[in-house]
Design a protein around this motif. Structure first.
Motif, PDB file in Angstrom:
ATOM      1  N   THR A 219       0.814  -1.225   0.000  1.00  0.00           N
ATOM      2  CA  THR A 219       0.000   0.000   0.000  1.00  0.00           C
ATOM      3  C   THR A 219       0.845   1.271   0.000  1.00  0.00           C
ATOM      4  O   THR A 219       0.295   2.369  -0.070  1.00  0.00           O
ATOM      5  N   VAL A 220       2.139   1.143   0.109  1.00  0.00           N
ATOM      6  CA  VAL A 220       3.028   2.312   0.154  1.00  0.00           C
ATOM      7  C   VAL A 220       3.792   2.389  -1.157  1.00  0.00           C
ATOM      8  O   VAL A 220       4.582   1.503  -1.478  1.00  0.00           O
ATOM      9  N   ARG A 221       3.570   3.428  -1.934  1.00  0.00           N
ATOM     10  CA  ARG A 221       4.202   3.547  -3.241  1.00  0.00           C
ATOM     11  C   ARG A 221       5.546   4.256  -3.164  1.00  0.00           C
ATOM     12  O   ARG A 221       6.430   4.020  -3.989  1.00  0.00           O
ATOM     13  N   LYS A 222       5.719   5.150  -2.181  1.00  0.00           N
ATOM     14  CA  LYS A 222       6.951   5.929  -2.110  1.00  0.00           C
ATOM     15  C   LYS A 222       7.103   6.548  -0.723  1.00  0.00           C
ATOM     16  O   LYS A 222       6.136   6.669   0.036  1.00  0.00           O
ATOM     17  N   ILE A 223       8.344   6.920  -0.431  1.00  0.00           N
ATOM     18  CA  ILE A 223       8.649   7.632   0.810  1.00  0.00           C
ATOM     19  C   ILE A 223       9.094   9.037   0.425  1.00  0.00           C
ATOM     20  O   ILE A 223      10.107   9.221  -0.256  1.00  0.00           O
ATOM     21  N   GLU A 224       8.333  10.032   0.853  1.00  0.00           N
ATOM     22  CA  GLU A 224       8.642  11.408   0.509  1.00  0.00           C
ATOM     23  C   GLU A 224       9.409  12.075   1.640  1.00  0.00           C
ATOM     24  O   GLU A 224       9.325  11.669   2.810  1.00  0.00           O
ATOM     25  N   PRO A 225      10.188  13.127   1.325  1.00  0.00           N
ATOM     26  CA  PRO A 225      10.922  13.851   2.367  1.00  0.00           C
ATOM     27  C   PRO A 225       9.988  14.342   3.475  1.00  0.00           C
ATOM     28  O   PRO A 225       8.864  14.776   3.218  1.00  0.00           O
ATOM     29  N   GLY A 226      10.485  14.234   4.695  1.00  0.00           N
ATOM     30  CA  GLY A 226       9.721  14.675   5.859  1.00  0.00           C
ATOM     31  C   GLY A 226       8.884  13.595   6.511  1.00  0.00           C
ATOM     32  O   GLY A 226       8.286  13.824   7.564  1.00  0.00           O
ATOM     33  N   TYR A 262      12.736  10.706   7.547  1.00  0.00           N
ATOM     34  CA  TYR A 262      13.483  10.864   6.299  1.00  0.00           C
ATOM     35  C   TYR A 262      13.477  12.351   5.966  1.00  0.00           C
ATOM     36  O   TYR A 262      12.532  12.882   5.374  1.00  0.00           O
ATOM     37  N   ALA A 263      14.533  13.042   6.355  1.00  0.00           N
ATOM     38  CA  ALA A 263      14.572  14.493   6.200  1.00  0.00           C
ATOM     39  C   ALA A 263      16.023  14.972   6.236  1.00  0.00           C
ATOM     40  O   ALA A 263      16.961  14.204   6.453  1.00  0.00           O
ATOM     41  N   GLY A 264      16.192  16.280   6.001  1.00  0.00           N
ATOM     42  CA  GLY A 264      17.486  16.920   6.143  1.00  0.00           C
ATOM     43  C   GLY A 264      18.547  16.401   5.190  1.00  0.00           C
ATOM     44  O   GLY A 264      18.327  16.226   3.987  1.00  0.00           O
ATOM     45  N   ALA A 265      19.730  16.130   5.750  1.00  0.00           N
ATOM     46  CA  ALA A 265      20.874  15.714   4.944  1.00  0.00           C
ATOM     47  C   ALA A 265      20.610  14.393   4.225  1.00  0.00           C
ATOM     48  O   ALA A 265      21.166  14.144   3.153  1.00  0.00           O
ATOM     49  N   ASP A 268      19.219  15.044   0.788  1.00  0.00           N
ATOM     50  CA  ASP A 268      20.278  15.472  -0.128  1.00  0.00           C
ATOM     51  C   ASP A 268      21.154  14.282  -0.538  1.00  0.00           C
ATOM     52  O   ASP A 268      21.589  14.184  -1.691  1.00  0.00           O
ATOM     53  N   GLY A 269      21.408  13.385   0.420  1.00  0.00           N
ATOM     54  CA  GLY A 269      22.194  12.194   0.104  1.00  0.00           C
ATOM     55  C   GLY A 269      21.501  11.304  -0.907  1.00  0.00           C
ATOM     56  O   GLY A 269      22.138  10.758  -1.812  1.00  0.00           O
ATOM     57  N   VAL A 270      20.183  11.159  -0.775  1.00  0.00           N
ATOM     58  CA  VAL A 270      19.424  10.351  -1.737  1.00  0.00           C
ATOM     59  C   VAL A 270      19.438  11.009  -3.116  1.00  0.00           C
ATOM     60  O   VAL A 270      19.588  10.339  -4.152  1.00  0.00           O
ATOM     61  N   LYS A 271      19.300  12.326  -3.154  1.00  0.00           N
ATOM     62  CA  LYS A 271      19.346  13.026  -4.445  1.00  0.00           C
ATOM     63  C   LYS A 271      20.701  12.810  -5.122  1.00  0.00           C
ATOM     64  O   LYS A 271      20.771  12.590  -6.340  1.00  0.00           O
ATOM     65  N   GLY A 283      14.679  13.122  -4.659  1.00  0.00           N
ATOM     66  CA  GLY A 283      14.686  12.830  -3.232  1.00  0.00           C
ATOM     67  C   GLY A 283      13.567  11.930  -2.776  1.00  0.00           C
ATOM     68  O   GLY A 283      13.494  11.573  -1.588  1.00  0.00           O
ATOM     69  N   VAL A 284      12.697  11.522  -3.691  1.00  0.00           N
ATOM     70  CA  VAL A 284      11.592  10.619  -3.349  1.00  0.00           C
ATOM     71  C   VAL A 284      12.073   9.176  -3.514  1.00  0.00           C
ATOM     72  O   VAL A 284      12.642   8.819  -4.541  1.00  0.00           O
ATOM     73  N   ILE A 285      11.831   8.356  -2.511  1.00  0.00           N
ATOM     74  CA  ILE A 285      12.257   6.958  -2.565  1.00  0.00           C
ATOM     75  C   ILE A 285      11.102   6.111  -3.069  1.00  0.00           C
ATOM     76  O   ILE A 285      10.179   5.768  -2.333  1.00  0.00           O
ATOM     77  N   GLY A 286      11.125   5.824  -4.364  1.00  0.00           N
ATOM     78  CA  GLY A 286      10.153   4.913  -4.947  1.00  0.00           C
ATOM     79  C   GLY A 286      10.768   3.535  -5.112  1.00  0.00           C
ATOM     80  O   GLY A 286      11.871   3.264  -4.623  1.00  0.00           O
ATOM     81  N   ARG A 287      10.077   2.683  -5.834  1.00  0.00           N
ATOM     82  CA  ARG A 287      10.559   1.303  -5.960  1.00  0.00           C
ATOM     83  C   ARG A 287      11.868   1.224  -6.747  1.00  0.00           C
ATOM     84  O   ARG A 287      12.735   0.404  -6.455  1.00  0.00           O
TER      85      ARG A 287
END
Length: 557
Positions: A219-226, A262-265, A268-271, A283-287
């Motif tokens: 049911t979770v498609r992605k993890i967004e910042p914050g 999932y925030a802050g540095a 930026d690291g994911v980007k 910066g969005v963690i999708g599949r």
């Protein structure tokens, strides 16, 4: 038989070019065993048989003096042998497997030879085995283990072949094997950066793989910042291990319930990680991002090893300007050896992975056409353009397309009647797109004649260059900045400065400009490349070339 071989070699001058130099007494018994081993092409103590392709070079060396061994002065091993064994054992540093070169067997036999005087049989077996292994190693690191044409790369490496007898004689008589190996490696900065990256990723793997990130769930498609996410802790560990998150970055903060945020540095690291792996750096963690993050270090190591193998197929162009296009990384580099600090880098669009893959080959850029016509290939005409034109009489005109009888610039346009459309379908009339802003080739095309009819060109679809994955063309290569590329390729002609190039692109007719010196264009495929700043960039194996090379290497072994 070997006497006859020596006579034949003397007649060709090959033996004369290989003077014998040893200080000890001849050892005819050992020499006879060495020649017998070459006759059978099999050393019982070696893991791999002598390769048929190596036999001519081996016979040249041993026929030069059938009463002596190559790595011995009389019955005494030469001092350079230790350097040669060490060179074999370090093959893995360049992405090769020491086991392919019998290093374990040769090391054990070398230890035995140092411990006690060897028999003629043992000495000869060691001598031939060491020579065969070194020939394999130096040949492999210079031109690769696999013929690129066997894996759909239209690249001929036969012109790169080394004079291996001369290389080994030079190594034995003073240069050393390590120096011979280094001289045989590709002389490209990009290759050396890959070797450095291989060492880094192996060191990361040796320190241990960080924990995997948890799956997103149905049911979770992605993890967004914050957002809070239990995967933040392993994400932090993995990004630090990879260097996408600085070591001094603060630890993740937590939500009121204690779940890491999932925030802050971390964002930026994911980007930064996404940018290095042909992913949208949002910066969005999708599949897709999650799957890339969970890719084991060992898989990245293998990508680097495969990239090193392909780099060995490249011609020696270190003294010439070159345009290099890496298809799966969607990037173009223009390099000048006379100005090593000058480097043009731009994004490109390449062929769709499904059905329109850009072929891999090397040719020479010979001319540029400003404000070109576009003559769509028959497949596009029949499957895409004609169906629209038959349904909509005004379609061709809106697309700035016209039907003509010939390719002459002044050929009059014919009406888009059903009869003329049928003649286009049969090849009796020509369909083309007029020069201009709507033209699918943009305002410039760069021609390096080849059997695949592939070339580089501009495009009116500018937004596509902002995407991370850019395999959208029918096979040709769309370049992000045609004026800059044109200025670079025409730099030998002072008349064609930036202002004149832009004027030609805004002109009222096509204009062809021939290059004074053709420039090699290398359309290549590597799923990893290390940039000048040392950053390793990876992509997926969109065309399946990594898999084909893996299979070819298995067959080779």
């Amino acid at each position: 038989m070997k006497v006859a071989l020596r006579v034949a070699l003397l007649a060709t001058g090959m033996v004369a070019a290989l003077p014998v130099s040893f200080a000890g007494e001849p050892w005819p018994e050992a020499g006879a065993v060495a020649l017998a081993l070459l006759g059978s092409a099999r050393d019982p103590a070696a893991v791999r048989p002598i390769q048929a392709t190596d036999l001519p070079s081996l016979e040249v060396l041993y026929a030069a003096d059938p009463g002596a061994l190559f790595w011995f002065d009389g019955k005494t091993p030469r001092g350079v042998v230790a350097d040669c064994i060490e060179t074999l054992s370090r093959a893995d540093r360049s992405g090769l497997d020491p086991a392919d070169y019998d290093v374990a067997s040769l090391s054990a036999r070398w230890a035995a030879l140092k411990a006690a005087p060897p028999s003629a049989v043992d000495a000869a077996r060691f001598d031939v085995g060491l020579t065969a292994a070194l020939m394999r190693l130096i040949g492999d690191v210079h031109e690769g283990r696999v013929d690129p044409r066997s894996v759909d790369f239209d690249i001929d490496v036969s012109g790169k072949r080394l004079d291996l007898p001369a290389v080994l004689r030079s190594a034995r008589d003073g240069g050393g094997c390590a120096a011979a190996f280094a001289a045989a490696e590709p002389p490209f900065d990009a290759y050396r950066r890959l070797v450095d990256a291989l060492a880094r990723y192996r060191a990361m793997a040796a320190r241990g793989e960080p924990p995997l990130l948890p799956a997103l769930g149905p049911t979770v498609r992605k993890i967004e910042p914050g957002k809070p996410w239990p995967g933040v802790t392993p994400l932090d560990a993995r990004l630090r291990a990879l260097g996408d998150l600085p070591e001094n970055a603060p630890p993740p903060s937590t939500a009121p319930d204690g779940t890491p945020l999932y925030a802050g540095a971390l964002v930026d690291g994911v980007k930064h990680y996404q940018d290095r792996h042909a992913l949208e750096p949002d910066g969005v963690i999708g599949r897709g991002t999650l799957a890339a993050l969970n890719t084991p270090f060992t898989a990245r190591i293998r990508q680097i090893e495969l990239a090193l193998e392909r780099m060995r197929w490249l011609p020696l162009l270190s003294d010439r300007s070159v345009i290099f296009v890496n298809v799966p990384l969607f990037m173009l580099w223009a390099i000048e050896p006379e100005n090593p600090g000058t480097l043009i880098r731009m994004r490109v669009v390449t062929g769709k992975s499904a059905g329109h893959a850009t072929p891999i080959f090397i040719e020479k850029l010979k001319y540029v056409v400003f404000r070109p016509y576009w003559n769509p290939p028959p497949s596009i005409v029949k499957t895409e353009i004609l169906p629209h034109a038959r349904r909509d009489p005004g379609y061709l005109d809106r697309q700035d397309m016209e039907i003509v009888e010939s390719s002459a610039e002044d050929a009059p346009a014919l009406p888009a009647t059903p009869e003329n459309l049928s003649l286009v379908a049969s090849g009796k009339l020509i369909l083309r797109q007029r020069p201009g802003e709507k033209n699918s080739l943009g305002l410039a095309k760069f021609i390096f004649p080849n059997a695949n009819n592939i070339y580089m060109h501009g495009t009116p679809a500018r937004s596509i260059f902002s995407r991370a994955r850019r395999d959208y063309s029918h096979g040709c290569i769309r370049v992000e900045d045609p004026p800059t590329l044109a200025e670079w390729v025409l730099r030998e002609d002072p008349e064609w400065n930036r202002a004149r190039i832009e004027a030609a692109m805004a002109g009222d007719r096509p204009r062809q400009v021939n290059l004074k010196t053709p420039i090699p264009v290398i359309v290549f495929y590597d799923t990893v490349m290390v940039l000048q700043d040392g950053t390793a960039h990876f992509s997926d194996d969109y065309y399946g070339h990594d898999g084909r090379l893996e299979e070819a290497l298995r067959r080779h072994r």
